[in-house]
Each structure stands twice: as structure tokens, then as C-alpha cells.
Scaffold this motif. Structure first.
Motif, mmCIF file in Angstrom:
data_model
loop_
_atom_site.group_PDB
_atom_site.id
_atom_site.type_symbol
_atom_site.label_atom_id
_atom_site.label_comp_id
_atom_site.label_asym_id
_atom_site.label_seq_id
_atom_site.Cartn_x
_atom_site.Cartn_y
_atom_site.Cartn_z
ATOM 1 N N GLN A 174 0.843 -1.199 0.000
ATOM 2 C CA GLN A 174 0.000 0.000 0.000
ATOM 3 C C GLN A 174 0.882 1.255 0.000
ATOM 4 O OE1 GLN A 174 -3.556 -0.158 2.674
ATOM 5 N NE2 GLN A 174 -2.553 -1.972 3.502
ATOM 6 N N PRO A 175 1.633 1.491 -1.063
ATOM 7 C CA PRO A 175 2.546 2.640 -1.089
ATOM 8 C C PRO A 175 1.833 3.979 -0.955
ATOM 9 C CG PRO A 175 2.320 1.701 -3.275
ATOM 10 C CD PRO A 175 1.668 0.746 -2.336
ATOM 11 N N ASP A 176 0.559 4.015 -1.300
ATOM 12 C CA ASP A 176 -0.169 5.285 -1.247
ATOM 13 C C ASP A 176 -0.980 5.465 0.033
ATOM 14 O OD1 ASP A 176 0.778 5.948 -3.799
ATOM 15 O OD2 ASP A 176 -0.838 4.806 -4.759
ATOM 16 N N VAL A 177 -0.762 4.615 1.035
ATOM 17 C CA VAL A 177 -1.504 4.745 2.288
ATOM 18 C C VAL A 177 -1.121 6.038 3.004
ATOM 19 C CG1 VAL A 177 0.155 3.473 3.733
ATOM 20 C CG2 VAL A 177 -2.279 3.452 4.313
ATOM 21 N N LEU A 178 0.048 6.583 2.710
ATOM 22 C CA LEU A 178 0.500 7.872 3.240
ATOM 23 C C LEU A 178 0.861 8.783 2.077
ATOM 24 C CD1 LEU A 178 2.764 6.607 6.151
ATOM 25 C CD2 LEU A 178 0.626 7.857 6.400
ATOM 26 N N PRO A 179 0.840 10.093 2.276
ATOM 27 C CA PRO A 179 1.180 10.998 1.182
ATOM 28 C C PRO A 179 2.639 10.854 0.757
ATOM 29 C CG PRO A 179 0.968 12.203 3.249
ATOM 30 C CD PRO A 179 0.490 10.814 3.516
ATOM 31 N N LEU A 228 5.166 14.492 3.400
ATOM 32 C CA LEU A 228 5.529 14.031 4.746
ATOM 33 C C LEU A 228 6.614 14.925 5.357
ATOM 34 C CD1 LEU A 228 5.705 10.136 4.421
ATOM 35 C CD2 LEU A 228 4.035 11.473 5.687
ATOM 36 N N ILE A 229 7.634 15.208 4.570
ATOM 37 C CA ILE A 229 8.745 16.009 5.081
ATOM 38 C C ILE A 229 8.270 17.413 5.453
ATOM 39 C CG2 ILE A 229 10.978 17.030 4.494
ATOM 40 C CD1 ILE A 229 10.998 14.019 5.086
ATOM 41 N N LYS A 230 7.416 17.992 4.641
ATOM 42 C CA LYS A 230 6.913 19.335 4.943
ATOM 43 C C LYS A 230 6.087 19.332 6.221
ATOM 44 C CE LYS A 230 4.288 23.276 3.183
ATOM 45 N NZ LYS A 230 5.282 24.234 3.727
ATOM 46 N N GLU A 231 5.242 18.316 6.390
ATOM 47 C CA GLU A 231 4.374 18.264 7.566
ATOM 48 C C GLU A 231 5.134 17.945 8.852
ATOM 49 O OE1 GLU A 231 1.362 15.429 6.680
ATOM 50 O OE2 GLU A 231 0.254 16.749 5.332
ATOM 51 N N VAL A 232 6.164 17.117 8.746
ATOM 52 C CA VAL A 232 6.808 16.584 9.947
ATOM 53 C C VAL A 232 8.137 17.265 10.262
ATOM 54 C CG1 VAL A 232 7.753 14.495 11.004
ATOM 55 C CG2 VAL A 232 5.696 14.354 9.601
ATOM 56 N N GLU A 233 8.927 17.601 9.228
ATOM 57 C CA GLU A 233 10.285 18.053 9.475
ATOM 58 C C GLU A 233 10.592 19.480 9.026
ATOM 59 O OE1 GLU A 233 12.965 15.255 7.698
ATOM 60 O OE2 GLU A 233 12.116 13.529 8.773
ATOM 61 N N ARG A 234 10.051 19.902 7.900
ATOM 62 C CA ARG A 234 10.457 21.192 7.337
ATOM 63 C C ARG A 234 9.241 22.039 6.935
ATOM 64 N NH1 ARG A 234 14.575 18.772 2.842
ATOM 65 N NH2 ARG A 234 15.488 17.127 4.134
ATOM 66 N N PRO A 235 8.448 22.467 7.886
ATOM 67 C CA PRO A 235 7.228 23.221 7.546
ATOM 68 C C PRO A 235 7.501 24.547 6.853
ATOM 69 C CG PRO A 235 7.654 23.292 9.910
ATOM 70 C CD PRO A 235 8.585 22.274 9.348
ATOM 71 N N LEU A 258 6.294 23.258 -0.686
ATOM 72 C CA LEU A 258 6.072 21.928 -1.238
ATOM 73 C C LEU A 258 6.692 21.828 -2.626
ATOM 74 C CD1 LEU A 258 4.798 19.215 -0.614
ATOM 75 C CD2 LEU A 258 2.643 20.068 -1.566
ATOM 76 N N GLU A 259 6.686 22.916 -3.345
ATOM 77 C CA GLU A 259 7.291 22.925 -4.679
ATOM 78 C C GLU A 259 8.782 22.607 -4.612
ATOM 79 O OE1 GLU A 259 7.385 25.841 -8.596
ATOM 80 O OE2 GLU A 259 7.292 26.734 -6.594
ATOM 81 N N ASP A 260 9.479 23.222 -3.662
ATOM 82 C CA ASP A 260 10.911 22.961 -3.510
ATOM 83 C C ASP A 260 11.168 21.524 -3.082
ATOM 84 O OD1 ASP A 260 11.635 25.499 -4.284
ATOM 85 O OD2 ASP A 260 11.844 26.264 -2.228
ATOM 86 N N LEU A 261 10.347 21.026 -2.162
ATOM 87 C CA LEU A 261 10.527 19.655 -1.702
ATOM 88 C C LEU A 261 10.219 18.644 -2.802
ATOM 89 C CD1 LEU A 261 9.005 20.040 1.858
ATOM 90 C CD2 LEU A 261 11.397 19.535 1.324
ATOM 91 N N ASP A 262 9.185 18.915 -3.592
ATOM 92 C CA ASP A 262 8.874 18.033 -4.712
ATOM 93 C C ASP A 262 10.016 18.029 -5.721
ATOM 94 O OD1 ASP A 262 6.454 16.659 -4.382
ATOM 95 O OD2 ASP A 262 5.277 18.472 -4.796
ATOM 96 N N ARG A 263 10.623 19.173 -5.906
ATOM 97 C CA ARG A 263 11.756 19.255 -6.826
ATOM 98 C C ARG A 263 12.936 18.433 -6.292
ATOM 99 N NH1 ARG A 263 12.389 24.282 -6.563
ATOM 100 N NH2 ARG A 263 10.802 24.773 -8.118
ATOM 101 N N HIS A 264 13.171 18.539 -4.970
ATOM 102 C CA HIS A 264 14.297 17.824 -4.373
ATOM 103 C C HIS A 264 14.101 16.311 -4.431
ATOM 104 C CE1 HIS A 264 17.657 17.018 -1.680
ATOM 105 N NE2 HIS A 264 16.846 16.259 -0.953
#
Length: 203
Positions: free
Chosen positions: A166-171, A176-183, A187-193
Motif C-alpha cells: 500500500q505505497p499510497d496509504v500515506l502521502p 511528509l517532510i513538509k508536515e513533519v520536518e520542514r514546515p 512543497l514545490e521545492d521539496l517536490d523538486r528535491h
């Protein structure tokens, strides 16, 4: 809650291991162990610091990345990572390590316990080159105990059965990183990374 605080209580719950289980561990590599290491692309490395703080770190490379140096010694290359190096700091204080080598699709594993040394260079580093890159450093592990671990955990978890995945059970990772570690990061920068180019920079 009932807490188990003694070896006797633990044995009362578990029972005694059988003779075959007690006698299965070895101190030297068998040819089949060498074959396993040649086929394994993934290992979990467990360490503990002087204060008892623990760490388990995954290591992966093309199959056969763990180099056999002799019948009682193997080496594991280190590649670029996040530079936390929790496990390596542990090893400096406490050289004992526990390794679990996996082969995708197999339900059994190869376990090696021993003493590790961090090496910044050795003649056999040239045998660990992947995509033109020598390892940043390597762990040399002197084997103290080696044995095969049974399949029960993998059978219970159905780990290798695609119908259970179930790879899609979590975002996705960027979310995840934006919500938990780097608010504060976008999201655009994180998606790029963590996007398609992420895999191009792992060596």
C-alpha cells in the motif's frame, strides 16, 4: 500491564530453544554465505552507543556490494548520505554491530554479528566502485557470529506479496517532510528535491 524483568520470566514465556537452533550459528563464512552476500543488495546495520542509544541504518547498493575479505571478515561501503552518521558515531564508541542481509523475494535472511572498524581507505576500495565512485569510507566487520534466520516474520507480514503493498496509504515523501520536518519549506521545492532527479545524485 505485567512487566518481564528477569531471564527466568522470559524463558517461562518463550520456552527453551531447540538443539538445532542453539547450534546453528558459526564464526566463519560458508560458501553458501558467500553466495548469499553476492546476491544481496540490502543490509540493515544495527549499532549501540556507549550510553546504550541504538540505531539501525539501511545500506543498499548493487547486489554483491558487501565485499568478502576472508573467511571471517567482510566490508560494507558507505555512500553519500545525510551526514548524521548516528551509527558510525556509535561504532567509534562501541564496535559491536548486528547485520541482516536480505535478498528481495526471499523470506529468510542472513545475520552477522561482529566488531566493526571504520576505514577511510584500503586497497580493496577499488573493488567497491559503483558508477565511477569509490566509497566515502567503509565498515570492516570481523565476524563473531553468523547464521540464517527463519522466514516467520516475512510470512506473517506478507512483506514480498505485491497484493499487500500500500505505497499510497500515506502521502508522498515531499508532503511528509513538509508536515513533519520542514514546515517552512515550500512543497514545490521539496517536490523538486525528491523528484525524478533525486536518484541521479545518490552516488
Amino acid at each position: 500491564m505485567t512487566t518481564v524483568t528477569s531471564h527466568e520470566e522470559l524463558r517461562a514465556l518463550l520456552g527453551q530453544p531447540g538443539k538445532r537452533v542453539l547450534e546453528k550459528d558459526r564464526k566463519e563464512l560458508h560458501q553458501r554465505d558467500r553466495d548469499w552476500l553476492a546476491a544481496s543488495p540490502f543490509v540493515l546495520v544495527a549499532t549501540a552507543g556507549a550510553d546504550g542509544t541504538c540505531d539501525v541504518s539501511p545500506k543498499g547498493d548493487p547486489a554483491g556490494f558487501a565485499l568478502v575479505l576472508d573467511d571471517t571478515t567482510i566490508a560494507i561501503p558507505e555512500r553519500p548520505g545525510n551526514k548524521r552518521a548516528d551509527g558510525f558515531h556509535n561504532i567509534i564508541d562501541n564496535p559491536h554491530v548486528g547485520l541482516i542481509f536480505m535478498i528481495p523475494g526471499r523470506d529468510d535472511t542472513l545475520r552477522i554479528n561482529g566488531r566493526a572498524t571504520i576505514l577511510s581507505d584500503a586497497p580493496w576500495f577499488d573493488d567497491m566502485v559503483v558508477k565511477g565512485h569509490r566509497p566515502a569510507f567503509a565498515l570492516k566487520v570481523e565476524i563473531e557470529q553468523i547464521f540464517y534466520h527463519c522466514a516467520k516474520a516475512f510470512l506473517r507480514s506478507a512483506l514480498w506479496k505485491p497484493e499487500t503493498w500500500q505505497p499510497d496509504v500515506l502521502p508522498r515523501r515531499a508532503v511528509l517532510i513538509k508536515e513533519v520536518e520542514r514546515p517552512a519549506e515550500t512543497l514545490e521545492d521539496l517536490d523538486r528535491h525528491y523528484g525524478p532527479d533525486y536518484a541521479k545524485n545518490i552516488y
